[in-house]
Design a protein around this motif. Structure first.
Motif, PDB file in Angstrom:
ATOM      1  N   LEU A 139       0.624  -1.303  -0.231  1.00  0.00           N
ATOM      2  CA  LEU A 139       0.306  -0.666   0.205  1.00  0.00           C
ATOM      3  C   LEU A 139       0.435   1.073   0.302  1.00  0.00           C
ATOM      4  O   LEU A 139       0.449   2.280  -0.378  1.00  0.00           O
ATOM      5  N   LEU A 140       1.934   1.331   1.053  1.00  0.00           N
ATOM      6  CA  LEU A 140       2.853   2.697   0.821  1.00  0.00           C
ATOM      7  C   LEU A 140       3.275   2.589  -0.416  1.00  0.00           C
ATOM      8  O   LEU A 140       3.156   4.221  -1.061  1.00  0.00           O
ATOM      9  N   LEU A 143       0.428   4.107  -2.371  1.00  0.00           N
ATOM     10  CA  LEU A 143       0.278   5.677  -2.319  1.00  0.00           C
ATOM     11  C   LEU A 143       1.163   7.082  -2.577  1.00  0.00           C
ATOM     12  O   LEU A 143       0.468   7.360  -3.262  1.00  0.00           O
ATOM     13  N   ILE A 172      -5.711   7.626  -0.165  1.00  0.00           N
ATOM     14  CA  ILE A 172      -6.112   6.902   1.523  1.00  0.00           C
ATOM     15  C   ILE A 172      -7.443   6.251   1.756  1.00  0.00           C
ATOM     16  O   ILE A 172      -7.441   4.808   2.162  1.00  0.00           O
ATOM     17  N   THR A 175      -7.505   2.923  -0.587  1.00  0.00           N
ATOM     18  CA  THR A 175      -6.537   1.659  -0.428  1.00  0.00           C
ATOM     19  C   THR A 175      -6.971   1.034   0.733  1.00  0.00           C
ATOM     20  O   THR A 175      -6.061   0.465   1.330  1.00  0.00           O
ATOM     21  N   SER A 176      -7.727   0.949   1.454  1.00  0.00           N
ATOM     22  CA  SER A 176      -8.408   0.786   2.339  1.00  0.00           C
ATOM     23  C   SER A 176     -10.045   0.188   3.380  1.00  0.00           C
ATOM     24  O   SER A 176     -10.304   0.204   3.936  1.00  0.00           O
ATOM     25  N   THR A 233      -6.602   4.460  11.152  1.00  0.00           N
ATOM     26  CA  THR A 233      -5.570   4.496  10.324  1.00  0.00           C
ATOM     27  C   THR A 233      -5.541   5.295   9.291  1.00  0.00           C
ATOM     28  O   THR A 233      -4.397   5.401   8.071  1.00  0.00           O
ATOM     29  N   ALA A 234      -6.501   6.302   8.760  1.00  0.00           N
ATOM     30  CA  ALA A 234      -6.523   7.548   7.677  1.00  0.00           C
ATOM     31  C   ALA A 234      -5.721   8.484   8.298  1.00  0.00           C
ATOM     32  O   ALA A 234      -4.237   8.857   7.449  1.00  0.00           O
ATOM     33  N   THR A 237      -1.886   7.267   7.898  1.00  0.00           N
ATOM     34  CA  THR A 237      -1.737   7.410   6.798  1.00  0.00           C
ATOM     35  C   THR A 237      -1.026   8.264   6.156  1.00  0.00           C
ATOM     36  O   THR A 237      -0.102   8.715   5.564  1.00  0.00           O
ATOM     37  N   GLU A 238      -2.268   9.379   6.527  1.00  0.00           N
ATOM     38  CA  GLU A 238      -2.122  10.844   6.433  1.00  0.00           C
ATOM     39  C   GLU A 238      -0.800  12.002   6.741  1.00  0.00           C
ATOM     40  O   GLU A 238       0.409  12.296   6.053  1.00  0.00           O
ATOM     41  N   SER A 240       2.481   9.865   7.700  1.00  0.00           N
ATOM     42  CA  SER A 240       2.724   9.096   7.455  1.00  0.00           C
ATOM     43  C   SER A 240       4.098   9.944   6.058  1.00  0.00           C
ATOM     44  O   SER A 240       4.569  10.288   5.602  1.00  0.00           O
ATOM     45  N   LEU A 241       2.329   9.882   4.781  1.00  0.00           N
ATOM     46  CA  LEU A 241       2.944  10.799   3.451  1.00  0.00           C
ATOM     47  C   LEU A 241       3.134  12.338   4.029  1.00  0.00           C
ATOM     48  O   LEU A 241       4.128  12.788   3.909  1.00  0.00           O
TER      49      LEU A 241
END
Length: 305
Positions: A139-140, A143, A172, A175-176, A233-234, A237-238, A240-241
């Protein structure tokens, strides 16, 4: 007189509603109550805090740069003299908005695919293989590719902030959705063999009406639990990006962007890393505890104990 006593006894014996039982079970989960309190405090801080703390998060004051905590700047300032408390509140608004919107998109996608796969046998194989394909993708990297491909076109058409927001939410959310789809499909497979669904089918109820009236209301419990966990999770992920420098523009504060800006000076100013990191951790932890409490409260086998 006898009728009045009889009616009062009926009121006393009247069973409590389902949602009252859910709230009673939820209250018994101490971690869920603590998570709900922490999440409410964070929401209050990021939504109402800017009305009480009127510093502009983008205002640059070079003379006050790299200041420590003080009465005028309780969290200090960054390398450009911007107030960190104001940037934390502004960053929380963006991070929570991305988390909630991406969660809503993933829940809608997962619910639609799960219901279609569970209710219509001919679609089950195709949709579940599509779900397996998305689960197998890294996924990463996916993304990162999506951000690199669509960042510039969306920024040109919608502006830097709105374009990146649309990109983040879409990437996001798209993919989730797989876990929600699998959970909903399993519930639908069990529900469509229940007596009330078979009775509705026997009187000629259309599939669309059957799904809306009988299937979806009985799958709300796993959907609500997936929604709470999807927010966490969202947000991660945000963050991390943004931490990788692939999120919002540099002058647009998010918790992940604050971490990215502070990591080079972590030894000199560790508070700049601790504050956004603690905000992300507390938000994710509180949402996870709320999800655990909802899972226990919405399970009738546990709620009936």
């Amino acid at each position: 007189m006898t009728e009045a006593v009889h009616s009062s006894n009926m009121k006393a014996d009247k069973p409590s509603s389902q949602w009252r039982d859910v709230w009673r079970q939820f209250r018994s989960h101490k971690g869920a109550l603590l998570g709900l309190f922490i999440f409410a405090v964070i929401l209050f801080g990021v939504l109402l805090g800017p009305y009480l703390w009127k510093f502009d998060p983008t205002y640059v004051d070079i003379r006050a740069r790299n200041s420590g905590p003080s009465w005028s700047h309780p969290f200090g300032t960054d390398q450009l003299g911007r107030d960190l408390m104001a940037r934390m509140m502004a960053g929380g608004q963006v991070s929570l908005a991305v988390g909630l919107t991406a969660m809503a998109l993933s829940i809608v996608l997962g619910t639609v695919i799960g219901v279609l796969a569970g209710f219509f046998r001919r679609l089950d194989g195709v949709l579940m293989r599509l779900t397996d394909l998305f689960l197998a993708l890294p996924l990463l990297p996916l993304l990162l590719v999506m951000v690199m491909l669509f960042r510039e076109p969306l920024s040109r058409n919608f502006g830097p902030e709105t374009g990146i927001f649309i990109l983040m939410v879409t990437a996001i959310g798209a993919t989730s959705w797989m876990q929600t789809a699998r959970i909903v499909r399993g519930d639908v497979l069990a529900l469509k063999e229940r007596e009330f669904v078979l009775a509705a089918r026997s009187i000629g109820t259309r599939p669309t009406k059957m799904i809306i009236r009988h299937i979806l209301p009985n799958t709300l419990s796993p959907i609500m639990v997936s929604a709470t966990l999807g927010i966490a999770t969202a947000i991660i992920t945000e963050s991390s990006l943004s931490f990788l420098g692939l999120g919002f523009p540099p002058d647009f504060a998010t918790w992940g962007r604050l971490l990215y800006d502070a990591v080079d000076q972590i030894q000199l100013y560790p508070l700049r890393v601790i504050l956004p990191g603690a905000a992300i951790s507390l938000t994710v932890l509180s949402v996870n505890y709320i999800g655990d409490g909802l899972r226990d409260a919405l399970d009738p086998r546990i709620r009936g104990r």
